[in-house]
Design a protein around this motif. Structure first.
Motif, mmCIF file in Angstrom:
data_model
loop_
_atom_site.group_PDB
_atom_site.id
_atom_site.type_symbol
_atom_site.label_atom_id
_atom_site.label_comp_id
_atom_site.label_asym_id
_atom_site.label_seq_id
_atom_site.Cartn_x
_atom_site.Cartn_y
_atom_site.Cartn_z
ATOM 1 N N ARG A 1 0.847 -1.187 0.000
ATOM 2 C CA ARG A 1 0.000 0.000 0.000
ATOM 3 C C ARG A 1 0.889 1.245 0.000
ATOM 4 O O ARG A 1 2.061 1.175 0.334
ATOM 5 C CB ARG A 1 -0.939 0.011 1.200
ATOM 6 C CG ARG A 1 -0.285 0.250 2.530
ATOM 7 C CD ARG A 1 -1.228 -0.014 3.688
ATOM 8 N NE ARG A 1 -2.495 0.691 3.564
ATOM 9 C CZ ARG A 1 -3.528 0.486 4.369
ATOM 10 N NH1 ARG A 1 -3.446 -0.426 5.333
ATOM 11 N NH2 ARG A 1 -4.635 1.171 4.228
ATOM 12 N N THR B 1 -4.847 14.349 -3.304
ATOM 13 C CA THR B 1 -6.020 13.515 -3.591
ATOM 14 C C THR B 1 -6.720 13.963 -4.881
ATOM 15 O O THR B 1 -7.290 13.137 -5.597
ATOM 16 C CB THR B 1 -7.014 13.556 -2.421
ATOM 17 O OG1 THR B 1 -7.389 14.907 -2.134
ATOM 18 C CG2 THR B 1 -6.400 12.926 -1.185
ATOM 19 N N ASP C 1 -7.532 11.451 -7.906
ATOM 20 C CA ASP C 1 -8.851 11.339 -8.540
ATOM 21 C C ASP C 1 -8.725 11.452 -10.054
ATOM 22 O O ASP C 1 -9.397 10.728 -10.804
ATOM 23 C CB ASP C 1 -9.787 12.434 -8.024
ATOM 24 C CG ASP C 1 -10.206 12.211 -6.579
ATOM 25 O OD1 ASP C 1 -10.107 11.069 -6.091
ATOM 26 O OD2 ASP C 1 -10.634 13.193 -5.933
ATOM 27 N N GLU D 1 -8.012 5.090 -6.303
ATOM 28 C CA GLU D 1 -8.898 5.166 -5.136
ATOM 29 C C GLU D 1 -8.068 5.340 -3.865
ATOM 30 O O GLU D 1 -7.012 4.713 -3.720
ATOM 31 C CB GLU D 1 -9.747 3.899 -5.029
ATOM 32 C CG GLU D 1 -10.707 3.710 -6.190
ATOM 33 C CD GLU D 1 -11.575 2.480 -6.012
ATOM 34 O OE1 GLU D 1 -12.455 2.498 -5.128
ATOM 35 O OE2 GLU D 1 -11.345 1.490 -6.731
ATOM 36 N N TRP D 2 -8.540 6.139 -2.969
ATOM 37 C CA TRP D 2 -7.809 6.450 -1.756
ATOM 38 C C TRP D 2 -8.753 6.582 -0.569
ATOM 39 O O TRP D 2 -9.955 6.758 -0.735
ATOM 40 C CB TRP D 2 -7.013 7.748 -1.924
ATOM 41 C CG TRP D 2 -7.866 8.919 -2.351
ATOM 42 C CD1 TRP D 2 -8.174 9.286 -3.631
ATOM 43 C CD2 TRP D 2 -8.549 9.853 -1.492
ATOM 44 N NE1 TRP D 2 -8.989 10.388 -3.640
ATOM 45 C CE2 TRP D 2 -9.237 10.763 -2.344
ATOM 46 C CE3 TRP D 2 -8.643 10.007 -0.119
ATOM 47 C CZ2 TRP D 2 -10.003 11.804 -1.836
ATOM 48 C CZ3 TRP D 2 -9.410 11.043 0.394
ATOM 49 C CH2 TRP D 2 -10.071 11.934 -0.466
ATOM 50 N N LYS D 3 -8.172 6.506 0.624
ATOM 51 C CA LYS D 3 -8.911 6.756 1.859
ATOM 52 C C LYS D 3 -8.075 7.662 2.754
ATOM 53 O O LYS D 3 -6.837 7.697 2.639
ATOM 54 C CB LYS D 3 -9.224 5.444 2.596
ATOM 55 C CG LYS D 3 -10.251 4.577 1.888
ATOM 56 C CD LYS D 3 -10.600 3.355 2.730
ATOM 57 C CE LYS D 3 -11.671 2.517 2.055
ATOM 58 N NZ LYS D 3 -12.045 1.327 2.875
ATOM 59 N N GLN D 4 -8.743 8.360 3.665
ATOM 60 C CA GLN D 4 -8.058 9.244 4.601
ATOM 61 C C GLN D 4 -8.323 8.759 6.021
ATOM 62 O O GLN D 4 -9.328 9.106 6.635
ATOM 63 C CB GLN D 4 -8.513 10.697 4.428
ATOM 64 C CG GLN D 4 -7.729 11.671 5.283
ATOM 65 C CD GLN D 4 -7.946 13.118 4.890
ATOM 66 O OE1 GLN D 4 -8.648 13.421 3.937
ATOM 67 N NE2 GLN D 4 -7.322 14.025 5.635
ATOM 68 N N PRO D 5 -7.394 7.955 6.574
ATOM 69 C CA PRO D 5 -7.597 7.402 7.919
ATOM 70 C C PRO D 5 -7.622 8.460 9.015
ATOM 71 O O PRO D 5 -8.261 8.269 10.044
ATOM 72 C CB PRO D 5 -6.406 6.462 8.100
ATOM 73 C CG PRO D 5 -5.881 6.219 6.727
ATOM 74 C CD PRO D 5 -6.177 7.453 5.957
ATOM 75 N N ILE E 1 -3.060 9.983 3.899
ATOM 76 C CA ILE E 1 -3.819 9.433 2.769
ATOM 77 C C ILE E 1 -3.284 8.034 2.481
ATOM 78 O O ILE E 1 -2.069 7.826 2.390
ATOM 79 C CB ILE E 1 -3.678 10.312 1.515
ATOM 80 C CG1 ILE E 1 -4.147 11.739 1.796
ATOM 81 C CG2 ILE E 1 -4.470 9.711 0.351
ATOM 82 C CD1 ILE E 1 -5.593 11.866 2.204
ATOM 83 N N SER E 2 -4.184 7.068 2.331
ATOM 84 C CA SER E 2 -3.806 5.678 2.103
ATOM 85 C C SER E 2 -4.349 5.198 0.768
ATOM 86 O O SER E 2 -5.500 5.472 0.419
ATOM 87 C CB SER E 2 -4.349 4.796 3.237
ATOM 88 O OG SER E 2 -4.233 3.428 2.916
ATOM 89 N N ARG F 1 -6.265 -0.386 -2.318
ATOM 90 C CA ARG F 1 -6.966 -1.291 -3.232
ATOM 91 C C ARG F 1 -6.008 -1.801 -4.304
ATOM 92 O O ARG F 1 -5.177 -1.050 -4.815
ATOM 93 C CB ARG F 1 -8.159 -0.591 -3.868
ATOM 94 C CG ARG F 1 -9.316 -0.398 -2.902
ATOM 95 C CD ARG F 1 -10.553 0.127 -3.610
ATOM 96 N NE ARG F 1 -11.690 0.187 -2.703
ATOM 97 C CZ ARG F 1 -12.517 -0.809 -2.476
ATOM 98 N NH1 ARG F 1 -12.322 -1.973 -3.088
ATOM 99 N NH2 ARG F 1 -13.534 -0.674 -1.635
#
Length: 253
Positions: free
Chosen positions: A201, A216, A220, A225-229, A234-235, A238
């Motif tokens: 990752r 981000t 996009d 695809e990303w996530k913000q824990p 930013i992670s 996938r």
């Protein structure tokens, strides 16, 4: 009396904000000698090549792809400091663990201002890639007093056009400065036996919400695809998105 390497190192240390006295003690030359080199060493302001961003004569950056990468590096680990006689120093910190990254950073700086010398100054655990120019604030209008995360960071329209055209280079510069590729692991119970699974990752960490938003936004655009824990992280985890990042960015080297 002193070779060019000594002169360059002394000037680069002064560019970091060090006093002439401390630089003299560390490198050997007198304060007067160092002061004279500030004007006698090869042109510091790139007079042979006019700035493409100055005033009403502003034109397009000559190498937008390299600039997009350098912009990412600057937003992550770079700073601009006022020197003397209207000259500024650009300094980007690069960890010793990644010699290829240091080379790539130095090359991007050289491409931006080819008439200017690029210095590498050894710090604790890192090298500072440094160059002098009167025009660094033209190239990086995000320059300002205080820390980046304590002030608004937004791209100018001409920078936005470059990033939109070369988003992967921008993402690569940000990852190379404040990001990483790691291997996570977890365990699952399969048929009564607990097995270990590993998966790669990407992380990007920055205190500035504006810089996180620029990162981000570029992700996009390229379909990652990303996530913000949390507020500064930013992670990208996938599988398909990691594969995209591997193809265009890859681990530091």
């Amino acid at each position: 009396m002193y070779d060019m390497a000594t002169r360059k190192r002394a000037l680069a240390l002064v560019a970091q904000g060090r006093s002439l006295n401390s630089v003299s003690k560390e490198t050997g030359p007198s304060r007067a000698a160092i002061r004279s080199w500030q004007t006698r060493v090869e042109p510091l302001d790139g007079r042979a090549r006019p700035c493409p961003r100055c005033g009403d004569t502003a034109t397009e950056v000559e190498h937008p792809c390299a600039y997009s990468y350098l912009l990412g590096l600057y937003l992550g680990d770079g700073c601009i400091s006022s020197f003397k006689r209207g000259v500024y120093s650009l300094r980007i910190a690069c960890a010793d663990a990644w010699p290829g990254l240091i080379d790539a950073c130095a090359e991007a700086v050289r491409i931006a201002r080819p008439a200017n010398k690029v210095f590498r100054v050894q710090g604790q655990g890192c090298q500072y890639v440094t160059a002098f120019s009167k025009h660094w604030p033209c190239f990086f209008p995000q320059h300002g007093p205080g820390k980046k995360h304590e002030r608004r960071i937004a791209l100018e329209p001409w920078q936005r056009e470059i990033v939109d055209t070369h988003p992967w280079e921008f993402v690569r510069g940000l990852i190379h400065s404040d990001g990483c590729r790691i291997t996570n692991w977890t365990t699952r119970l399969v048929g009564g036996e607990r097995r270990r699974y590993e998966y790669p990752r990407y992380f990007f960490i920055n205190l500035s919400a504006d810089i996180l938003g620029l990162f981000t936004g570029a992700l996009d655009q390229v379909g990652v695809e990303w996530k913000q824990p949390n507020s500064r992280n930013i992670s990208v985890a996938r599988r398909a998105s990691v594969a995209l990042m591997d193809a265009h960015v890859g681990p530091k080297y």
